[in-house]
Motif scaffolding. Structure first.
Motif, mmCIF file in Angstrom:
data_model
loop_
_atom_site.group_PDB
_atom_site.id
_atom_site.type_symbol
_atom_site.label_atom_id
_atom_site.label_comp_id
_atom_site.label_asym_id
_atom_site.label_seq_id
_atom_site.Cartn_x
_atom_site.Cartn_y
_atom_site.Cartn_z
ATOM 1 N N GLN A 173 0.777 -1.058 0.131
ATOM 2 C CA GLN A 173 0.450 -0.132 0.062
ATOM 3 C C GLN A 173 0.996 1.199 0.244
ATOM 4 O OE1 GLN A 173 -3.628 -0.188 -0.470
ATOM 5 N NE2 GLN A 173 -3.008 -2.418 -0.544
ATOM 6 N N SER A 174 2.146 1.306 0.457
ATOM 7 C CA SER A 174 3.305 2.664 0.310
ATOM 8 C C SER A 174 4.354 2.999 -0.754
ATOM 9 C CB SER A 174 3.961 2.628 1.581
ATOM 10 O OG SER A 174 4.032 3.743 1.396
ATOM 11 N N VAL A 175 4.136 2.864 -2.146
ATOM 12 C CA VAL A 175 4.406 2.785 -3.138
ATOM 13 C C VAL A 175 5.994 3.830 -3.042
ATOM 14 C CG1 VAL A 175 4.529 3.383 -5.495
ATOM 15 C CG2 VAL A 175 2.950 2.608 -4.264
ATOM 16 N N ASN A 176 6.978 3.193 -2.877
ATOM 17 C CA ASN A 176 8.225 3.895 -2.775
ATOM 18 C C ASN A 176 8.825 4.695 -4.338
ATOM 19 O OD1 ASN A 176 11.325 3.787 -3.192
ATOM 20 N ND2 ASN A 176 11.065 4.344 -1.079
ATOM 21 N N TYR A 177 8.641 3.812 -5.161
ATOM 22 C CA TYR A 177 9.179 3.743 -6.345
ATOM 23 C C TYR A 177 8.279 3.054 -7.694
ATOM 24 C CZ TYR A 177 12.325 5.110 -10.471
ATOM 25 O OH TYR A 177 12.477 6.220 -11.639
ATOM 26 N N LYS A 178 7.705 4.334 -8.898
ATOM 27 C CA LYS A 178 7.066 3.989 -9.347
ATOM 28 C C LYS A 178 7.631 3.782 -11.106
ATOM 29 C CE LYS A 178 2.471 1.915 -11.692
ATOM 30 N NZ LYS A 178 0.769 1.836 -11.059
ATOM 31 N N ARG A 179 8.943 3.291 -11.657
ATOM 32 C CA ARG A 179 8.618 3.379 -13.448
ATOM 33 C C ARG A 179 7.959 3.280 -14.448
ATOM 34 N NH1 ARG A 179 11.548 0.478 -17.737
ATOM 35 N NH2 ARG A 179 12.842 1.900 -18.593
ATOM 36 N N SER B 154 4.586 0.048 -15.221
ATOM 37 C CA SER B 154 3.140 -0.418 -14.115
ATOM 38 C C SER B 154 3.965 -1.734 -13.812
ATOM 39 C CB SER B 154 1.871 -0.751 -15.055
ATOM 40 O OG SER B 154 1.920 -1.396 -16.450
ATOM 41 N N TYR B 155 4.845 -2.493 -14.725
ATOM 42 C CA TYR B 155 5.880 -3.942 -14.191
ATOM 43 C C TYR B 155 6.693 -3.654 -13.505
ATOM 44 C CZ TYR B 155 2.417 -4.607 -18.624
ATOM 45 O OH TYR B 155 1.451 -4.385 -19.739
ATOM 46 N N ASN B 156 7.574 -2.411 -13.205
ATOM 47 C CA ASN B 156 8.452 -1.935 -12.515
ATOM 48 C C ASN B 156 8.670 -1.330 -11.002
ATOM 49 O OD1 ASN B 156 10.588 -3.752 -13.985
ATOM 50 N ND2 ASN B 156 9.484 -2.222 -15.994
ATOM 51 N N TYR B 157 8.454 -1.416 -10.059
ATOM 52 C CA TYR B 157 8.015 -0.300 -9.338
ATOM 53 C C TYR B 157 8.209 -1.257 -7.862
ATOM 54 C CZ TYR B 157 4.163 -4.098 -8.148
ATOM 55 O OH TYR B 157 3.186 -4.801 -8.583
ATOM 56 N N ILE B 158 8.481 -0.081 -6.789
ATOM 57 C CA ILE B 158 9.111 -0.670 -5.415
ATOM 58 C C ILE B 158 7.928 -0.121 -4.419
ATOM 59 C CG2 ILE B 158 11.387 -0.371 -3.605
ATOM 60 C CD1 ILE B 158 13.016 0.566 -6.167
ATOM 61 N N HIS C 67 9.646 -5.052 -7.853
ATOM 62 C CA HIS C 67 8.878 -6.077 -8.601
ATOM 63 C C HIS C 67 9.341 -5.958 -10.467
ATOM 64 C CE1 HIS C 67 5.446 -8.220 -6.841
ATOM 65 N NE2 HIS C 67 5.885 -6.569 -5.535
ATOM 66 N N LEU C 68 10.203 -6.774 -10.916
ATOM 67 C CA LEU C 68 10.752 -5.530 -11.866
ATOM 68 C C LEU C 68 10.654 -6.821 -13.197
ATOM 69 C CD1 LEU C 68 14.582 -5.592 -10.504
ATOM 70 C CD2 LEU C 68 12.150 -3.171 -10.806
ATOM 71 N N ASN C 69 10.508 -6.339 -14.375
ATOM 72 C CA ASN C 69 10.857 -7.274 -15.885
ATOM 73 C C ASN C 69 12.395 -7.830 -15.987
ATOM 74 O OD1 ASN C 69 8.494 -8.118 -16.242
ATOM 75 N ND2 ASN C 69 7.850 -6.228 -17.714
ATOM 76 N N GLN C 70 12.386 -8.303 -17.066
ATOM 77 C CA GLN C 70 13.990 -8.468 -17.371
ATOM 78 C C GLN C 70 14.296 -7.282 -17.828
ATOM 79 O OE1 GLN C 70 13.486 -11.168 -20.944
ATOM 80 N NE2 GLN C 70 15.611 -11.968 -20.653
ATOM 81 N N GLY C 71 15.449 -7.093 -18.052
ATOM 82 C CA GLY C 71 16.789 -6.463 -17.851
ATOM 83 C C GLY C 71 16.376 -4.778 -17.118
ATOM 84 N N ILE C 72 15.750 -4.894 -15.955
ATOM 85 C CA ILE C 72 16.017 -3.420 -15.395
ATOM 86 C C ILE C 72 16.467 -4.095 -14.526
ATOM 87 C CG2 ILE C 72 14.285 -2.292 -14.087
ATOM 88 C CD1 ILE C 72 13.406 -2.326 -17.326
ATOM 89 N N ILE C 73 17.218 -2.811 -13.724
ATOM 90 C CA ILE C 73 18.140 -2.938 -12.981
ATOM 91 C C ILE C 73 17.933 -1.882 -11.777
ATOM 92 C CG2 ILE C 73 19.339 -0.813 -14.071
ATOM 93 C CD1 ILE C 73 22.069 -2.096 -13.124
ATOM 94 N N VAL C 74 17.645 -2.021 -10.997
ATOM 95 C CA VAL C 74 18.542 -1.567 -9.337
ATOM 96 C C VAL C 74 19.590 -0.375 -9.583
ATOM 97 C CG1 VAL C 74 17.841 -1.388 -6.820
ATOM 98 C CG2 VAL C 74 16.732 -2.712 -7.682
ATOM 99 N N GLN C 75 19.301 0.656 -9.497
ATOM 100 C CA GLN C 75 20.840 1.063 -9.835
ATOM 101 C C GLN C 75 21.983 1.045 -9.506
ATOM 102 O OE1 GLN C 75 21.262 5.693 -10.508
ATOM 103 N NE2 GLN C 75 22.026 4.937 -7.645
ATOM 104 N N PRO C 76 23.663 1.475 -9.407
ATOM 105 C CA PRO C 76 24.246 0.919 -8.789
ATOM 106 C C PRO C 76 24.112 2.329 -7.426
ATOM 107 C CG PRO C 76 25.421 1.226 -10.353
ATOM 108 C CD PRO C 76 23.900 1.668 -11.106
ATOM 109 N N HIS C 77 24.523 1.800 -5.989
ATOM 110 C CA HIS C 77 24.186 2.385 -5.428
ATOM 111 C C HIS C 77 24.944 2.179 -3.565
ATOM 112 C CE1 HIS C 77 21.251 -0.162 -4.637
ATOM 113 N NE2 HIS C 77 20.905 0.105 -3.426
#
Length: 206
Positions: A18-24, A26-30, A49-59
């Motif tokens: 119920q608490s969205v942190n980040y949404k790229r 509808s298929y890739n969100y946190i 939730h991620l689809n193929q090839g999406i990256i949680v960027q370097p951090h």
């Protein structure tokens, strides 16, 4: 946060969906579950939730250790070991976990559509330093002075990074002349080496 278990408002249930942190898209969100959603919790997590090839960027995180637990799909986790000066890479499948020590630079790449995993922290509020912010705020003159990088080339390379990027590549990647490659086949890597990654155009989300 101090929690009184004798209080009538005391609860031991929270809903991370119920608490969205980040949404790229509808298929890739946190989404997340921290003390704001569950005051009794002394840790916290991101529900990714991620689809193929999406990256949680370097951090990296200045104050927490992080555990990645895969529920469905597959990911590659990579972390830079500052003591051995090497990148430790793991192919993580459902039911498996990978850890990022506090302060270590790391990233996660999804290998399949509908990948779902949790990133669980040992403190209720993780500090996050994004690689995208370091790159976009590093003056080109400093990149040249520190690393002998051509100033114009550096400025051109980072031009697409105009905001903090959490899930990449950016939706407008191709508009800037960049490429949107993704890994779709990975051989089983050893814990201290990069996997072989075969690059091809990303799939169309379904």
């Amino acid at each position: 946060m101090s929690v009184n278990p004798a209080s009538p408002s005391f609860q031991l249930f929270g809903d991370s969906t119920q608490s969205v942190n980040y949404k790229r898209d509808s298929y890739n969100y946190i989404t997340q579950l921290f003390s704001d959603q569950l005051p009794a919790i002394h840790t916290g997590l991101f529900n990714v939730h991620l689809n193929q090839g999406i990256i949680v960027q370097p951090h990296w995180h200045t104050n927490v250790n992080e555990l990645v637990f895969v529920i469905s799909g597959e990911v590659i986790t990579s972390v830079f070991n500052p003591f051995t000066q090497s990148i430790m890479t793991y192919h993580v499948k459902p039911g498996q976990a990978s850890q990022f020590p506090k302060g270590w630079f790391h990233w996660i790449v999804a290998l399949r559509n509908n990948t779902h995993f949790l990133t669980i922290f040992d403190q209720p509020t993780p500090d996050i330093v994004y690689g995208s912010d370091f790159l976009r705020f590093l003056p080109k003159e400093i990149a040249n002075r520190a690393y002998c990088v051509n100033e114009a080339a550096y400025a051109n390379a980072i031009a697409p990074i105009n905001q903090s990027t959490i899930l990449g590549p950016p939706l407008n990647c191709n508009q800037h002349g960049g490429t949107m490659n993704h890994p779709h086949h990975v051989t089983q890597p050893s814990p201290t080496t990069h996997p072989y990654i075969d690059l091809s155009p990303p799939p169309t989300p379904y």
